[in-house]
Write an enzyme that holds these catalytic residues in place. Sequence first.
Site, PDB file in Angstrom:
ATOM      1  CG  ASP A  74      10.710 -40.695 -33.407  1.00  0.00           C
ATOM      2  OD1 ASP A  74      10.562 -39.961 -34.092  1.00  0.00           O
ATOM      3  OD2 ASP A  74       8.786 -40.841 -33.336  1.00  0.00           O
ATOM      4  CD1 TRP A  99      13.209 -45.109 -26.726  1.00  0.00           C
ATOM      5  CD2 TRP A  99      12.970 -43.371 -25.773  1.00  0.00           C
ATOM      6  NE1 TRP A  99      13.359 -44.983 -27.831  1.00  0.00           N
ATOM      7  CE2 TRP A  99      13.162 -43.095 -27.877  1.00  0.00           C
ATOM      8  CE3 TRP A  99      12.457 -42.010 -25.319  1.00  0.00           C
ATOM      9  CZ2 TRP A  99      13.973 -42.274 -28.306  1.00  0.00           C
ATOM     10  CZ3 TRP A  99      13.027 -40.617 -26.339  1.00  0.00           C
ATOM     11  CH2 TRP A  99      13.550 -40.983 -27.477  1.00  0.00           C
ATOM     12  CG  ASP A 118      11.926 -36.914 -26.471  1.00  0.00           C
ATOM     13  OD1 ASP A 118      12.833 -37.373 -26.682  1.00  0.00           O
ATOM     14  OD2 ASP A 118      10.687 -37.266 -26.158  1.00  0.00           O
ATOM     15  CG  ASN A 146      10.821 -44.038 -30.291  1.00  0.00           C
ATOM     16  OD1 ASN A 146      10.021 -44.328 -31.245  1.00  0.00           O
ATOM     17  ND2 ASN A 146      12.165 -44.816 -31.317  1.00  0.00           N
ATOM     18  CG  ASP A 147       5.403 -41.823 -33.178  1.00  0.00           C
ATOM     19  OD1 ASP A 147       6.421 -40.880 -32.381  1.00  0.00           O
ATOM     20  OD2 ASP A 147       4.616 -42.511 -33.411  1.00  0.00           O
TER      21      ASP A 147
HETATM   22  N1  ABN Z   1      10.336 -38.771 -28.750  1.00  0.00           N
HETATM   23  C1  ABN Z   1      10.588 -37.495 -29.428  1.00  0.00           C
HETATM   24  C2  ABN Z   1       9.148 -37.475 -29.690  1.00  0.00           C
HETATM   25  C3  ABN Z   1       8.780 -36.133 -28.988  1.00  0.00           C
HETATM   26  C4  ABN Z   1       7.372 -35.487 -29.287  1.00  0.00           C
HETATM   27  C5  ABN Z   1       6.345 -36.159 -30.696  1.00  0.00           C
HETATM   28  C6  ABN Z   1       7.418 -37.460 -30.987  1.00  0.00           C
HETATM   29  C7  ABN Z   1       8.502 -37.998 -30.982  1.00  0.00           C
END
Ligand code: ABN
Length: 174
Positions: A74, A99, A118, A146-147
């Site tokens: 994501d 994750w 990230d 992941n969100d």
């Molecule tokens: N892990 C990716 C992400 C970053 C910022 C907001 C949502 C998802």
Amino acid sequence: MRWFDDFFERGVRGVARRTSRRSALTRIGRLLVGSAFVLPVLPFDRIARTAEAAQKKSPPGETSCDYWRYCALDGYLCACCGGSASTCPPGTEASKVSWIGTCHNPHDGKDYLVSYNDCCGKGSCGRCLCNTNEGERPAYRMGLHNDINWCMANTDSTMFHCTTSVVVGLAEKS
Ligand code: ABN
């Protein structure tokens, strides 16, 4: 039924008298030669077949959401943002936490444990957003969630730029 047999016998003999074996062979030959010239120019669907063959030759690459390692992703693909599938672009650093997902590699038929990090330190890359989410779980399973901006654990900068995917190893069979 004798008249029926006579009728057909007369008919067949008439056709045989009028057509020689040679002329029949000539006609068949003409038909075969004619079809050899005509069939190749008929409008068969060659374009579809060419596209299909091209697709078979080139599996999805690092800049496609369909790339097998991205199955639980994501975020923006770092491969579209100046980095690669597994490295952060210059000027950014990997998040301290990540994750994980389990992705199936179609090339060897095996499942792999993949870590998603990230990349932090610059604003949103904005290119190649992928949301594949295979096996993703809500925040009560943080390791599979992941969100969320995983840059929040970093000290230098918590700005989210893009996401990498690193193959950790073979997944354990459950
Ligand atoms: N892990 C990716 C992400 C970053 C910022 C907001 C949502 C998802």
